[in-house]
Design an enzyme around this catalytic site. Structure first.
Site, mmCIF file in Angstrom:
data_model
loop_
_atom_site.group_PDB
_atom_site.id
_atom_site.type_symbol
_atom_site.label_atom_id
_atom_site.label_comp_id
_atom_site.label_asym_id
_atom_site.label_seq_id
_atom_site.Cartn_x
_atom_site.Cartn_y
_atom_site.Cartn_z
ATOM 1 N N GLU A 178 0.854 -1.195 0.000
ATOM 2 C CA GLU A 178 0.000 0.000 0.000
ATOM 3 C C GLU A 178 0.885 1.238 0.000
ATOM 4 O O GLU A 178 2.030 1.169 0.438
ATOM 5 C CB GLU A 178 -0.841 0.026 1.296
ATOM 6 C CG GLU A 178 -1.701 -1.187 1.501
ATOM 7 C CD GLU A 178 -2.183 -1.322 2.957
ATOM 8 O OE1 GLU A 178 -1.968 -0.377 3.750
ATOM 9 O OE2 GLU A 178 -2.758 -2.366 3.275
ATOM 10 N N LYS A 200 2.317 4.555 1.570
ATOM 11 C CA LYS A 200 2.449 5.014 2.953
ATOM 12 C C LYS A 200 1.998 6.470 2.976
ATOM 13 O O LYS A 200 2.692 7.364 2.473
ATOM 14 C CB LYS A 200 3.897 4.885 3.418
ATOM 15 C CG LYS A 200 4.084 5.244 4.872
ATOM 16 C CD LYS A 200 5.479 4.862 5.343
ATOM 17 C CE LYS A 200 5.677 5.092 6.826
ATOM 18 N NZ LYS A 200 5.343 6.425 7.278
ATOM 19 N N ASP A 215 1.120 10.147 4.125
ATOM 20 C CA ASP A 215 1.778 11.073 5.035
ATOM 21 C C ASP A 215 0.726 12.012 5.615
ATOM 22 O O ASP A 215 0.577 13.149 5.192
ATOM 23 C CB ASP A 215 2.848 11.856 4.272
ATOM 24 C CG ASP A 215 3.809 12.535 5.209
ATOM 25 O OD1 ASP A 215 3.723 12.292 6.430
ATOM 26 O OD2 ASP A 215 4.647 13.314 4.719
ATOM 27 N N TYR A 217 -6.746 1.490 6.466
ATOM 28 C CA TYR A 217 -5.805 0.477 6.009
ATOM 29 C C TYR A 217 -5.520 -0.638 7.005
ATOM 30 O O TYR A 217 -4.627 -1.452 6.782
ATOM 31 C CB TYR A 217 -4.482 1.108 5.568
ATOM 32 C CG TYR A 217 -3.872 2.070 6.581
ATOM 33 C CD1 TYR A 217 -3.348 1.604 7.777
ATOM 34 C CD2 TYR A 217 -3.829 3.429 6.323
ATOM 35 C CE1 TYR A 217 -2.790 2.467 8.698
ATOM 36 C CE2 TYR A 217 -3.275 4.309 7.237
ATOM 37 C CZ TYR A 217 -2.765 3.816 8.422
ATOM 38 O OH TYR A 217 -2.223 4.675 9.331
ATOM 39 N N LYS A 232 10.596 3.430 2.480
ATOM 40 C CA LYS A 232 10.441 4.865 2.243
ATOM 41 C C LYS A 232 11.010 5.254 0.883
ATOM 42 O O LYS A 232 11.909 4.604 0.362
ATOM 43 C CB LYS A 232 11.186 5.642 3.331
ATOM 44 C CG LYS A 232 10.656 5.345 4.729
ATOM 45 C CD LYS A 232 9.761 6.421 5.196
ATOM 46 C CE LYS A 232 10.310 7.045 6.458
ATOM 47 N NZ LYS A 232 9.658 8.278 6.795
ATOM 48 N N CYS A 262 14.557 47.072 10.929
ATOM 49 C CA CYS A 262 14.169 46.429 9.672
ATOM 50 C C CYS A 262 15.287 46.597 8.639
ATOM 51 O O CYS A 262 15.750 47.714 8.405
ATOM 52 C CB CYS A 262 12.877 47.047 9.149
ATOM 53 S SG CYS A 262 12.467 46.516 7.488
ATOM 54 N N CYS A 267 13.875 49.126 5.777
ATOM 55 C CA CYS A 267 13.530 50.533 5.984
ATOM 56 C C CYS A 267 14.112 51.131 7.257
ATOM 57 O O CYS A 267 13.980 52.320 7.497
ATOM 58 C CB CYS A 267 12.012 50.707 5.978
ATOM 59 S SG CYS A 267 11.219 50.047 7.453
ATOM 60 N N CYS A 283 8.443 44.146 11.388
ATOM 61 C CA CYS A 283 8.915 45.502 11.127
ATOM 62 C C CYS A 283 7.782 46.467 11.414
ATOM 63 O O CYS A 283 6.668 46.298 10.939
ATOM 64 C CB CYS A 283 9.351 45.627 9.669
ATOM 65 S SG CYS A 283 9.317 47.318 9.066
ATOM 66 N N CYS A 290 7.557 51.005 4.777
ATOM 67 C CA CYS A 290 8.634 50.060 4.514
ATOM 68 C C CYS A 290 8.540 49.590 3.066
ATOM 69 O O CYS A 290 7.494 49.128 2.624
ATOM 70 C CB CYS A 290 8.534 48.862 5.466
ATOM 71 S SG CYS A 290 9.753 47.600 5.099
HETATM 72 S S1 IVH Z 1 -0.035 0.020 8.812
HETATM 73 C C1 IVH Z 1 1.076 -2.232 12.528
HETATM 74 N N1 IVH Z 1 -0.392 1.148 6.528
HETATM 75 O O1 IVH Z 1 2.835 5.154 8.905
HETATM 76 C C2 IVH Z 1 0.967 -1.557 11.246
HETATM 77 N N2 IVH Z 1 0.504 2.470 8.277
HETATM 78 O O2 IVH Z 1 4.927 4.252 11.603
HETATM 79 C C3 IVH Z 1 0.191 -0.331 11.368
HETATM 80 N N3 IVH Z 1 0.922 4.801 7.646
HETATM 81 O O3 IVH Z 1 1.961 6.530 11.720
HETATM 82 C C4 IVH Z 1 0.419 0.642 10.346
HETATM 83 N N4 IVH Z 1 0.215 4.625 5.578
HETATM 84 O O4 IVH Z 1 -0.095 5.870 10.461
HETATM 85 C C5 IVH Z 1 0.035 1.310 7.785
HETATM 86 N N5 IVH Z 1 -0.812 2.017 4.416
HETATM 87 C C6 IVH Z 1 -0.391 2.185 5.677
HETATM 88 C C7 IVH Z 1 0.083 3.414 6.151
HETATM 89 C C8 IVH Z 1 0.532 3.523 7.465
HETATM 90 C C9 IVH Z 1 0.713 5.439 6.481
HETATM 91 C C10 IVH Z 1 1.490 5.461 8.830
HETATM 92 C C11 IVH Z 1 0.959 5.053 10.136
HETATM 93 C C12 IVH Z 1 2.102 5.299 11.100
HETATM 94 C C13 IVH Z 1 3.281 5.298 10.215
HETATM 95 C C14 IVH Z 1 4.142 4.113 10.514
#
Ligand code: IVH
Length: 690
Positions: free
Chosen positions: A130, A132, A134, A245, A333, A427, A430, A443, A449
């Site tokens: 999946e 990840k 953010d 997820y 990552k 500043c 100015c 400022c 200014c």
């Molecule tokens: S699974 C035990 N799946 O990444 C597994 N986490 O430290 C639980 N995150 O803050 C996490 N996308 O919130 C999982 N597809 C995804 C994710 C995901 C983002 C975040 C999660 C956590 C950090 C992992």
């Protein structure tokens, strides 16, 4: 009555209903509305018009009002409207919310694979991969299919209850859908990620900057800030969404694998990401990682890697977890968009509102395909915390379209270091005094200014301020740099001949700009106040002040206490207003404006004079020149009501690009429709009549 597949359009008079009847209808409406919400947000296949949806919603509101005994926090009418909280309550998670082991290098991923193969005894274990996300990690709990509460991850054991804010997210179901004839689990705790779509984030920040508010650093902070907000109304107008997820705990139902669970999520109404996949080989995973990292910038949400999860629950159990992370999953990552370069100097930049920002001047370096030579250091505390000085090697990062940032100093032992940075007391542009406001230095030069002047004039001329057509960024810069304009009053002394000296100007364009400037000689008080660009005085505050004080003179003379006593105006705003009018330089500019004949009209005390008083507008489709919110605010500020559905009471339906069913509704009942051009004309006409 089938509120799902064939919702009624006519309703019985509420006065004639008894409790039993009302309760039945309320329950039917709630179920129906949540179902149509699900069709709209999760399936992307709405089966009823927005107008009918609104009608059902209003009917439910009216019934709940007439029969308050049936009010309930899980009613769709309660998504927004919960009272502000004093603080967020702590909650213990159903089960610990673990974090993930993270890998950056291919080798680490291969090691993980080896480990899994050895410990499961399988040659081709199945993985779910999946993106990840953010965003902000959350837990949501459903009891018997009803939303129970939601919490932030916190330290993994204990988080904060953010139920009222979560409920404002339209795609989050308040009740789970019962599809494919499976019963609902009696208990379900799921994990997901709240995020703000990137385009909405850009828009939000633009609005914040226009309102003199601090922009968010990135979409994740915007999402997290919004979710930890105490007033759910403020969360409600932020565009947030959510992906689920993981199952934290489930009772009354069972799955054998993660993939099986993920497939079930959308049927319940829990949104999942369309990039989730199932693979059995490292090569497939590697390709997926590569593809997503290439696509990353085009996605509507920030991701910072992929997550690889063993699919089979039994095998997961066999592997178990470490202290804080499961052995059966790994985050891979993306390489960060970071580079190391030389910090040549730290300069201080002055923004439109006078805020002083330390900026790192860098030896130019390519970061993810973009040459970076400047990066923000935010404020003095940040510079101190990171302890960066000219001559240091620094790591810089670029996240999407966001301004590059200095992450950290790279230690170079034995190397002689430059001078420590400190904020100037005057500043740099100015020479005015600098004062401190929280973590920021400002400022005090105000309109005199030069750095602020360019920003100020651009703001003064902008649409919601004086609305001077043709006075854009480039022209303002020329005017200031050529010293033709030293303050906003000077705009009114410019002749056509003066304007002809500007690059790209001919007789006609010079005449047009001249006329546009002169046309603003007479101006409404609220517009003028906003145009002055006083810190913390956005459109809304300007309006409050104008209505309350009614004349510029009254506002000039207002005391902190007088200002503070107005609802919605706090000490920060009153401080800023008083300071602005006390400043000698500002007084001079205002005097000059007066002498040049600028007439700031008093506000009438009654609302009757509002140009759109009593009118109802409906918007459909997207407008080129305004965000939906801007357009709505604009007409509302002038007394109109904005409705989400067309009725015989609608005065105008404003039709933008890709209009929805409201356009059809309008045509059916002969309500006047206008396009963006006509809308602009209407606004112009009304504002001139003011
Ligand atoms: S699974 C035990 N799946 O990444 C597994 N986490 O430290 C639980 N995150 O803050 C996490 N996308 O919130 C999982 N597809 C995804 C994710 C995901 C983002 C975040 C999660 C956590 C950090 C992992």
């Amino acid at each position: 009555m089938d509120y799902k597949n064939n919702p009624p359009r006519q309703f019985k008079d509420i006065k004639e209903m008894d409790k039993k009847e009302a309760q039945r209808e309320i329950e039917g409406l709630r179920e129906g509305i949540e179902y149509h919400n699900y069709l709209y947000y999760i399936k992307n296949q709405p089966q009823i018009s927005d107008a009918l949806y609104d009608k059902l919603f209003r009917r439910l509101q009216n019934l709940e009002k007439a029969f308050p005994e049936f009010q309930s926090p899980d009613s769709p009418t309660q998504r927004v409207g919960a009272k502000p909280l004093d603080k967020l309550e702590k909650v213990r998670h159903t089960v610990a919310m673990l974090s993930l082991n993270a890998a950056l290098e291919e080798n680490e991923v291969k090691d993980f694979e080896d480990f899994i193969r050895r410990n499961t005894g399988q040659t081709y274990p199945v993985y779910v991969v999946e993106p990840k996300f953010d965003g902000l990690s959350i837990e949501v709990v459903y009891r018997d299919g009803f939303f129970h509460y939601g919490a932030t991850r916190g330290d993994g054991e204990i988080g904060e209850d953010i139920s009222s804010n979560l409920k404002t997210i339209s795609s989050l179901p308040l009740r789970l859908q019962k599809m494919n004839h499976r019963d609902l689990p009696s208990f379900l705790a799921v994990r997901g990620e709240v995020y703000m779509p990137k385009s909405d984030f850009q828009k939000l920040n633009k609005d914040r900057i226009e309102r003199n508010e601090e922009p968010f650093a990135n979409p994740r902070n915007a999402a997290a800030g919004t979710m930890r907000q105490l007033d759910p109304k403020k969360a409600a107008d932020k565009p947030l969404d959510i992906f689920f997820y993981d199952i934290l705990r489930i009772e009354g139902q069972e799955f054998n694998s993660h993939w099986e669970a993920l497939k079930q999520f959308p049927s319940w109404g829990l949104k999942t990401d369309k990039h989730n996949r199932r693979f059995t080989s490292f090569e497939q995973i590697q390709q997926y990682h590569h593809q997503l990292s290439e696509q990353r910038d085009e996605l509507e949400y920030d991701i910072d890697g992929i997550v690889i999860k063993l699919d089979d629950y039994k095998l997961r159990e066999r592997l178990g977890t470490r202290q804080r992370s499961p052995r059966w999953a790994l985050a891979w990552k993306f390489p960060p968009k970071q580079e190391v370069t030389l910090l040549e100097d730290i300069v201080v930049q002055v923004g439109r509102t006078g805020m002083l920002t330390p900026v790192a001047l860098l030896e130019p370096v390519d970061v993810g395909g973009v040459t970076v030579s400047r990066a923000t250091l935010h404020n003095e505390d940040e510079v101190k915390r990171k302890d960066v000085r000219p001559g240091d090697k620094v790591r810089i990062a670029r996240a999407g379209d966001v301004i590059p940032e200095v992450m950290e100093r790279i230690d170079q032992p034995g190397k002689k270091r430059g001078k420590e940075f400190s904020m100037p007391t005057k500043c740099p542009v100015c020479g005015s005094d600098v004062f401190r406001e929280g973590a920021y230095y400002i400022c005090a030069g105000g309109l005199t200014c030069r750095a602020q002047l360019i920003g100020h004039i651009i703001h003064y001329a902008s649409r919601n301020a004086m609305n001077i057509d043709g006075l854009g960024d480039k022209i303002v810069k020329q005017l200031v740099n050529k010293k033709m304009v030293q303050d906003i009053a000077d705009l009114y002394t410019l002749s056509i001949d003066d304007l002809l000296k500007l690059e790209g100007f001919a007789q006609k364009s010079a005449e047009n700009l001249y006329n546009a400037i002169q046309a603003t000689q007479k101006v409404r008080l609220d517009r003028f106040l906003f145009a002055l660009g006083i810190r913390h005085v956005g459109l809304h505050v300007a309006q409050l002040l104008a209505r309350q004080f009614q004349s510029l003179d009254n506002i000039r003379k207002a005391s902190r206490e007088g200002l503070d006593s107005i609802r919605e105006i706090g000490p920060q705003i009153s401080e800023s207003v008083v300071r602005f009018f006390q400043q000698k330089e500002n007084q001079k500019v205002l005097e000059k404006l007066e002498q040049l004949g600028i007439e700031v009209e008093d506000m009438a005390p009654s609302k009757e004079k509002m140009p759109f008083q009593g009118m109802t507008f409906v918007f459909t489709g997207s407008l080129e020149g305004y965000s939906r919110k801007e357009a709505q605010d604009l007409v509302e500020e002038w007394g109109a009501r904005v409705s989400s559905s067309v009725s015989s009471e609608t005065d105008y339906v404003v039709v933008g690009e890709n209009p929805g069913s409201k356009l059809e509704d309008a045509r059916k009942i002969n309500v006047r429709t206008i396009n963006e051009k006509e809308f602009n004309e209407l606004i112009q006409k009304r504002s001139q009549n003011q």
